[in-house]
Design a protein around this motif. Structure first.
Motif, mmCIF file in Angstrom:
data_model
loop_
_atom_site.group_PDB
_atom_site.id
_atom_site.type_symbol
_atom_site.label_atom_id
_atom_site.label_comp_id
_atom_site.label_asym_id
_atom_site.label_seq_id
_atom_site.Cartn_x
_atom_site.Cartn_y
_atom_site.Cartn_z
ATOM 1 N N ARG A 1 6.941 34.529 21.144
ATOM 2 C CA ARG A 1 7.699 34.831 21.900
ATOM 3 C C ARG A 1 7.929 36.143 21.775
ATOM 4 O O ARG A 1 8.337 36.384 20.710
ATOM 5 N N GLY A 2 8.032 37.428 22.473
ATOM 6 C CA GLY A 2 8.988 38.475 22.261
ATOM 7 C C GLY A 2 8.324 39.426 21.849
ATOM 8 O O GLY A 2 6.956 39.618 21.962
ATOM 9 N N ARG A 3 8.715 40.863 21.357
ATOM 10 C CA ARG A 3 7.819 42.118 21.647
ATOM 11 C C ARG A 3 7.272 41.682 19.907
ATOM 12 O O ARG A 3 7.916 41.290 18.725
ATOM 13 N N PRO A 4 6.874 42.410 20.293
ATOM 14 C CA PRO A 4 5.390 41.556 18.229
ATOM 15 C C PRO A 4 6.579 43.049 17.490
ATOM 16 O O PRO A 4 6.524 43.970 18.264
ATOM 17 N N PRO A 5 6.284 42.830 16.120
ATOM 18 C CA PRO A 5 6.750 43.809 15.052
ATOM 19 C C PRO A 5 5.810 45.193 15.832
ATOM 20 O O PRO A 5 4.071 45.680 15.552
ATOM 21 N N LYS A 6 6.140 46.176 14.942
ATOM 22 C CA LYS A 6 5.614 47.938 15.073
ATOM 23 C C LYS A 6 4.777 47.675 13.830
ATOM 24 O O LYS A 6 5.234 47.582 13.055
ATOM 25 N N VAL A 7 3.358 48.667 13.887
ATOM 26 C CA VAL A 7 2.493 48.568 12.419
ATOM 27 C C VAL A 7 3.114 49.762 12.380
ATOM 28 O O VAL A 7 2.701 50.840 12.821
ATOM 29 N N ARG A 8 2.744 49.798 10.837
ATOM 30 C CA ARG A 8 2.902 50.643 10.180
ATOM 31 C C ARG A 8 1.446 51.907 9.340
ATOM 32 O O ARG A 8 1.112 50.478 9.037
ATOM 33 N N PRO A 9 1.780 52.321 10.194
ATOM 34 C CA PRO A 9 0.259 53.225 9.030
ATOM 35 C C PRO A 9 0.819 52.899 7.517
ATOM 36 O O PRO A 9 1.227 52.599 6.905
ATOM 37 N N ALA A 10 -0.324 52.696 6.935
ATOM 38 C CA ALA A 10 -0.991 52.561 5.562
ATOM 39 C C ALA A 10 -0.206 53.734 4.736
ATOM 40 O O ALA A 10 -0.678 54.949 4.630
ATOM 41 N N ALA A 11 0.338 53.687 3.636
ATOM 42 C CA ALA A 11 0.821 54.393 2.848
ATOM 43 C C ALA A 11 -0.021 55.467 2.119
ATOM 44 O O ALA A 11 -1.119 54.714 1.338
#
Length: 186
Positions: free
Chosen positions: A169-179
């Motif tokens: 449920r809810g908004r999915p977490p933000k996907v961060r690009p690999a450092a």
């Protein structure tokens, strides 16, 4: 001794007597309102207690409730006055009948109304009666009943992975690009 007698206020008659005397003294055929009664009492008896307005209101309402006074169109009348309006009962008054109208035909006595009043009774269902008998000894649980657990066959319909994965449920977490790593930069 003389100072004690001078310090005592002049004895006033009881408020109901003053009110009835004021209505009589004003002698208005349309009745007397509260401010006219108050002015009459202040003019006749002079020095009144500081709580005179509230005392007058309390005594007027008490006399109105006991039936000594009649309150009609914001005016007070003596109950035994000949020009007092007739006392009316509670609720809406009956319609005025036209004297020239023909009389109504007499109603035939009916054995029962065509449609009963109130909510109709619930139907007697044999299944409901059986459930009611089975649960008669147990107290009913409060609140919303819990969700039924899924069976294992329904939980995993296909093992080949073709079924889409159910998201939470809810908004999915933000996907961060690999450092960028130091080894890739060198």
């Amino acid at each position: 001794m003389a100072t004690e007698e001078a310090a005592k206020p002049s004895p006033l008659p009881p408020y109901p007597e003053m009110i009835l005397a004021a209505i009589e003294g004003l002698g208005d055929k349309n009745g007397s309102n509260k401010s006219a009664i108050s002015r009459y009492i202040e003019g006749k008896y002079g020095e009144l207690p500081p709580a005179h307005p509230s005392l007058l209101t309390a005594h007027l309402s008490r006399m109105k409730e006991s039936g000594e006074l009649i309150f009609f169109k914001n005016n007070y009348f003596r109950a035994d006055a000949p020009d007092a309006p007739p006392k009316r009962g509670r609720g809406r008054p009956p319609k005025v009948r036209d004297p020239n109208a023909p009389p109504l035909p007499p109603k035939a006595p009916s054995t029962g109304s065509p449609r009963p009043r109130g909510r109709p009774p619930k139907p007697k269902d044999p299944l409901d009666a059986a459930v009611a008998q089975a649960t008669a000894g147990m107290p009913k649980a409060r609140g919303r009943p819990p969700k039924k657990a899924k069976t294992e066959a329904a939980a995993a319909p296909a093992g080949d992975g073709s079924a889409p994965v159910k998201r939470g449920r809810g908004r999915p977490p933000k996907v961060r690009p690999a450092a960028p790593s130091e080894t890739a930069a060198a």
